[in-house]
Structures are given as C-alpha cells and as structure tokens.
Design a protein around this motif. Structure first.
Motif, mmCIF file in Angstrom:
data_model
loop_
_atom_site.group_PDB
_atom_site.id
_atom_site.type_symbol
_atom_site.label_atom_id
_atom_site.label_comp_id
_atom_site.label_asym_id
_atom_site.label_seq_id
_atom_site.Cartn_x
_atom_site.Cartn_y
_atom_site.Cartn_z
ATOM 1 N N THR A 1 -10.487 -5.607 -12.395
ATOM 2 C CA THR A 1 -10.249 -6.389 -11.181
ATOM 3 C C THR A 1 -10.946 -7.751 -11.279
ATOM 4 O O THR A 1 -10.373 -8.781 -10.924
ATOM 5 C CB THR A 1 -10.764 -5.624 -9.945
ATOM 6 N N GLU B 1 -2.984 0.839 -3.498
ATOM 7 C CA GLU B 1 -3.722 2.106 -3.523
ATOM 8 C C GLU B 1 -4.139 2.457 -4.959
ATOM 9 O O GLU B 1 -5.182 3.046 -5.183
ATOM 10 C CB GLU B 1 -2.820 3.250 -3.015
ATOM 11 N N ILE B 2 -3.273 2.097 -5.905
ATOM 12 C CA ILE B 2 -3.567 2.367 -7.314
ATOM 13 C C ILE B 2 -4.455 1.273 -7.894
ATOM 14 O O ILE B 2 -5.451 1.546 -8.557
ATOM 15 C CB ILE B 2 -2.250 2.480 -8.114
ATOM 16 N N LYS C 1 0.839 -1.193 0.000
ATOM 17 C CA LYS C 1 0.000 0.000 0.000
ATOM 18 C C LYS C 1 0.881 1.252 0.000
ATOM 19 O O LYS C 1 1.750 1.402 0.866
ATOM 20 C CB LYS C 1 -0.872 -0.042 1.261
ATOM 21 N N ALA D 1 -4.131 7.657 -13.514
ATOM 22 C CA ALA D 1 -4.187 6.756 -12.347
ATOM 23 C C ALA D 1 -2.867 6.700 -11.585
ATOM 24 O O ALA D 1 -2.846 6.641 -10.360
ATOM 25 C CB ALA D 1 -4.595 5.357 -12.781
ATOM 26 N N LYS E 1 -6.618 -0.584 -6.548
ATOM 27 C CA LYS E 1 -8.026 -0.624 -6.119
ATOM 28 C C LYS E 1 -8.863 0.442 -6.805
ATOM 29 O O LYS E 1 -10.091 0.375 -6.760
ATOM 30 C CB LYS E 1 -8.132 -0.556 -4.597
ATOM 31 N N ASN E 2 -8.223 1.402 -7.425
ATOM 32 C CA ASN E 2 -8.987 2.415 -8.167
ATOM 33 C C ASN E 2 -9.190 2.046 -9.633
ATOM 34 O O ASN E 2 -9.793 2.809 -10.390
ATOM 35 C CB ASN E 2 -8.278 3.770 -8.082
ATOM 36 N N THR F 1 -10.944 -3.569 -1.524
ATOM 37 C CA THR F 1 -10.076 -3.071 -0.446
ATOM 38 C C THR F 1 -8.615 -3.419 -0.770
ATOM 39 O O THR F 1 -8.351 -4.214 -1.680
ATOM 40 C CB THR F 1 -10.419 -3.742 0.901
ATOM 41 N N ASP F 2 -7.692 -2.846 -0.008
ATOM 42 C CA ASP F 2 -6.265 -3.155 -0.225
ATOM 43 C C ASP F 2 -6.015 -4.653 -0.072
ATOM 44 O O ASP F 2 -5.297 -5.250 -0.864
ATOM 45 C CB ASP F 2 -5.404 -2.388 0.790
ATOM 46 N N ASN G 1 -13.680 -1.630 -12.159
ATOM 47 C CA ASN G 1 -14.131 -2.893 -11.621
ATOM 48 C C ASN G 1 -13.919 -4.074 -12.566
ATOM 49 O O ASN G 1 -13.504 -5.161 -12.181
ATOM 50 C CB ASN G 1 -15.634 -2.738 -11.331
ATOM 51 N N THR H 1 -1.179 -0.803 -13.005
ATOM 52 C CA THR H 1 -2.335 0.012 -12.619
ATOM 53 C C THR H 1 -3.590 -0.838 -12.418
ATOM 54 O O THR H 1 -4.616 -0.304 -12.032
ATOM 55 C CB THR H 1 -2.632 1.089 -13.682
ATOM 56 N N ASN I 1 -5.680 7.172 -19.388
ATOM 57 C CA ASN I 1 -6.259 6.685 -18.134
ATOM 58 C C ASN I 1 -5.198 6.257 -17.134
ATOM 59 O O ASN I 1 -5.276 6.580 -15.950
ATOM 60 C CB ASN I 1 -7.193 5.493 -18.400
#
Ligand SMILES: [Zn+2]
Length: 452
Positions: free
Chosen positions: A184, A174-175, A30, A60, A177-178, A238-239, A181, A138, A56
């Motif tokens: 991921t 931190e990156i 993190k 990010a 998780k942004n 979440t992280d 969706n 990313t 993008n």
C-alpha cells in the motif's frame, strides 16, 4: 474533466459511453468481488477461465473469486505460480512457461488474481496466446493495471514486452486493505511521485515550449489532491484510504492511455527508481518494489526542489557550468558511476541529452535564465520535504534509500544524473545546465544524514 461512479464502474466525463476507457471496464468499490461473474457476462468473455495467482493472492482473493465464478456458472482452473521460498516470484521464463503450459484445457479467458508481477505475466501470456484477460487486483501497489507493456525478466535482465490490457479490472477495497502494508505504501509512493512529474512538466512547458495536455494534468492534480487529503485514512488502511490510492493509480494509468506516453506520471523520481532497479539486478542483489523506490526517490527530489527554488540565478557562473557540461571526459566519468559502463553505452546511442552540443547548451541556459521567475511561479503547489517526512513517519516507513536496500554511493551518483536516463526535460536537467546539480544533491544528502 471529472471522474465519477456509475454502478461501481469508474467513469470519466466525456471519455467513453460504454466503458471506463477504450474497451476496459474498471470497477472500484467495497465488496464488489462478488459481482465479478456479472461483469464477465456483460462482456461475453465465455464460460471457462484460468486463474493465475500465487499462494498469497489466492488466499487473499482467489478462493472467494473461484466460488463467485462457480456460482455464476463459470468453470475456473487455477495456475498457482511456483513458490520461490526466499525469493520473489518474477515475470520471467519460469512463470510464463508455467502459465503457458496451464492453457490446457483451453480457457476462454484468463484472470490475473494479484498485483504487479502477476498482472505482467498474465498480460503477456494473454497477448501471446490471444486470449482476453481480466484482472482482480489484490493490492493498490502500482499504476500498471491498465498498461499494455509488461516489464519482465528475460535471461536475468529487465526487458519490456507487449501485453494486453485487461477487459475488466475489479478493485475491491475490502481486499486491497488487507494487502501487506508495504504494498500500500508503495502505491502511495507511486502516486505521490507525480508531484515531481507535474512540476517538471510545467517547467518544460515554460523553457522548451513542450505542450501540456491539460486534461491529463487535471486528472493527475485531482489524484494528488485525493491522496494528500486522505493520509490518515491511508495510514489506517480504511476503505476510503485505499480508494484514494487506487483512484490515483488508475487515473495515472488512464493518462498514459489518453496521451500515449508517461509524461504526466513519471519523471526523474521514476528514472532514479529504474536506474536503481537495473543496477541492483545487474549486481544480483534484491531491489525494492517499484512504488517503494519511487516514493523514496520523491523525498530526495522534493528536498532538492526546495534548494533549487532558492537558487540565486544572478550568481550562476555560465562559463563554469558550460565547461562542466561540455567536458566530455569528465561528464562521462560521472555518468558512468550512475549507470555503469554497458548501460551508459546503450543510452548514449539513443539519448540526445547525453550528446549535447555547445549550441544546445546555450539554448537551454538562456531559456532557463530568461524564464527563471516564471519557473519559480509555477512551483508553488509542491509539498515541502517536512510534509513528506511527516507522512512517511505516519506510515512508519523509512525515508532513507539505504533502508530500502540502495547503497549510499549509488544514491549519490543517481541523484544528480537520473535525468540522463531518457530525453525528458526535468529540473535535474536544468540543474545540470546551471552546474548546480551536484551541490544541491550533496545538500539534500547532508539533510538526510541529519535525519538518522
Ligand atoms: Zn510508477
């Protein structure tokens, strides 16, 4: 064999003293992007670099990365890949050309700031231009971060080219998780598919004596455990959740490195994904992300595995199965629907599984029947289809192939034939030998129809 962290560096017991693996340093944690200059200095990569990003990924992570590098006394130019409006950026002639022409002034190294495609473009240029590269991920979307092959598009066809692995890989949760969706969930699907790969490998070990690399299998098992133990965390981005996926993806990449092949991480679920991609590309139609396709494919095969396990082996009609498999014309007619004529012709030149003799058939058939109970015994670890559906529901993601853009008829042809994509022993091959592949695929499709 266990993995652990040492100052945010991902380490695996007994693999390497200095690096994570080979000469790659992998950092996961993190807020670690801010340490990137330090990681670079440790490797003496130089003072001038070229960051490859799109708009993008630059937003990010690129902006912060450029600032971190500036503070660390590293000069950074940026190659912002051309935006293609409605179309995805591809690892093709345009992108490669753009990065190549940005190598003036000459950098000491490159930085891929992004995930799949940006890493593929950069690893290829890194190899061609003989400049090391580092990767700042990313998204936790694919297991190819440490790969040395780059899937690319050349002359509108999918090809594979040699590339470099990054010297440093920075994966800041931190990156990650942004990330959107969809990316991921693609990463999740790519790891979750290893349930199928593991099951197929275990079966092959029993029926053909194929050697199992216990260390690789152990790493994959750990990755899967981490994944299924963190479904809620993943759904909530979440992280911890992102860390579970990225560790799974990295462990998968590492087994490819240690075993020199993809056996531990890819089987029919990947085959089917590859066939979909090839056929969609051929038709000039959009296709899903790699992990999205693999995750979707995995659902169908988990359901088929459930039927497979219920097979009453004493009732299989050997003569019928043999006739079905060895009747060349009928067999080819089915295969051509799955692969298309030109693709199938190319596969037939190399794949033994497309040219089985009667002797081969007998050998496989006998071995399966003889070992049936042992096969069933090793499959206990497989999750059920219900569990799979629950997870995807939690993610708010569809499970139907049609909903990710795959036509129903293509799905019907690929489900029982994906095994013939390569010479890798799997349960779809077994079902073909037993003559039950089509029936079981139909049953699974029927269940999916009921889920609408
Ligand atoms: Zn994959």
């Amino acid at each position: 064999m266990n993995y652990y962290y040492e100052n945010d560096m991902f380490r695996i017991e007994g693999i390497s003293k200095e690096h994570t693996i080979s000469d790659i340093d992998i950092y996961i944690g993190k807020g670690i992007l801010r340490n990137t200059s330090g990681y670079i200095q440790k490797r003496n990569l130089g003072k001038k670099c070229l960051i490859v990003a799109d708009k993008n990924t630059y937003r990010a992570a690129g902006t912060e990365l450029a600032e971190v590098l500036r503070q660390g006394g590293i000069l950074a130019d940026v190659c912002l890949l051309y935006d293609r409006e409605d179309e995805r950026i591809e690892a093709d002639e345009l992108s490669v050309g753009q990065v190549m022409m940005s190598l003036e002034p000459e950098p000491d190294f490159l930085i891929a700031c992004g995930s799949g495609v940006i890493n593929d473009i950069t690893r290829f240029v890194s190899f061609i231009a003989n400049k090391p590269f580092i990767s700042v991920g990313t998204a936790a979307s694919m297991d190819g971060y440490t790969s040395v092959t780059a899937p690319m598009i050349f002359d509108r066809k999918k090809i594979h080219r040699h590339g470099n692995a990054p010297k440093i890989l920075v994966l800041d949760t931190e990156i990650l998780k942004n990330a959107p969706n969809e990316l991921t969930i693609a990463g999740f699907g790519d790891v979750y598919g290893k349930f199928i790969a593991k099951a197929d490998w275990l079966i092959s070990n029993i029926t053909t004596g194929e050697k199992i690399d216990e260390q690789a299998l152990d790493l994959i098992t750990q990755a899967l455990g981490k994944l299924t133990g963190n479904v809620d965390e993943i759904a909530n981005a979440t992280d911890e959740g992102l860390k579970a996926i990225i560790e799974g993806l990295i462990l998968a990449g590492i087994t490819i490195f240690t075993t020199g092949q993809t056996r531990a991480v890819a089987s029919v679920e990947h085959n089917q994904g590859h066939v979909w991609e090839t056929r969609m590309l051929e038709a000039g139609r959009p296709y899903p992300l790699h992990g999205t396709a693999v995750g979707c494919s995995t659902g169908y095969y988990l359901r088929m595995y459930e039927y497979f396990k219920k097979t009453d082996i004493s009732r299989i009609d050997r003569g019928k199965a043999k006739q079905r498999f060895l009747n060349r014309d009928a067999f080819r007619e089915r295969a051509v629907k799955c692969f298309g004529e030109s693709f199938l012709s190319a596969l037939e030149k190399t794949n033994k599984c497309l040219n089985l003799t009667e002797e081969d058939f007998d050998y496989h058939y006998d071995s399966i029947v003889k070992n049936w109970d042992r096969i069933l015994n090793v499959l206990d670890f497989l999750p059920g289809w219900e569990e799979y559906k629950k997870i995807y529901k939690k993610f708010g993601h569809p499970i139907h192939a049609e909903k990710i853009g795959i036509p129903s008829d293509l799905l019907r042809y690929t489900l029982p034939c994906s095994t013939f994509y390569r010479d890798r022993y799997d349960f779809v091959f077994v079902m073909n030998i037993l003559g039950i592949a089509d029936d079981i695929a139909e049953k699974a499709l029927e269940d999916y129809r009921r889920e609408e």
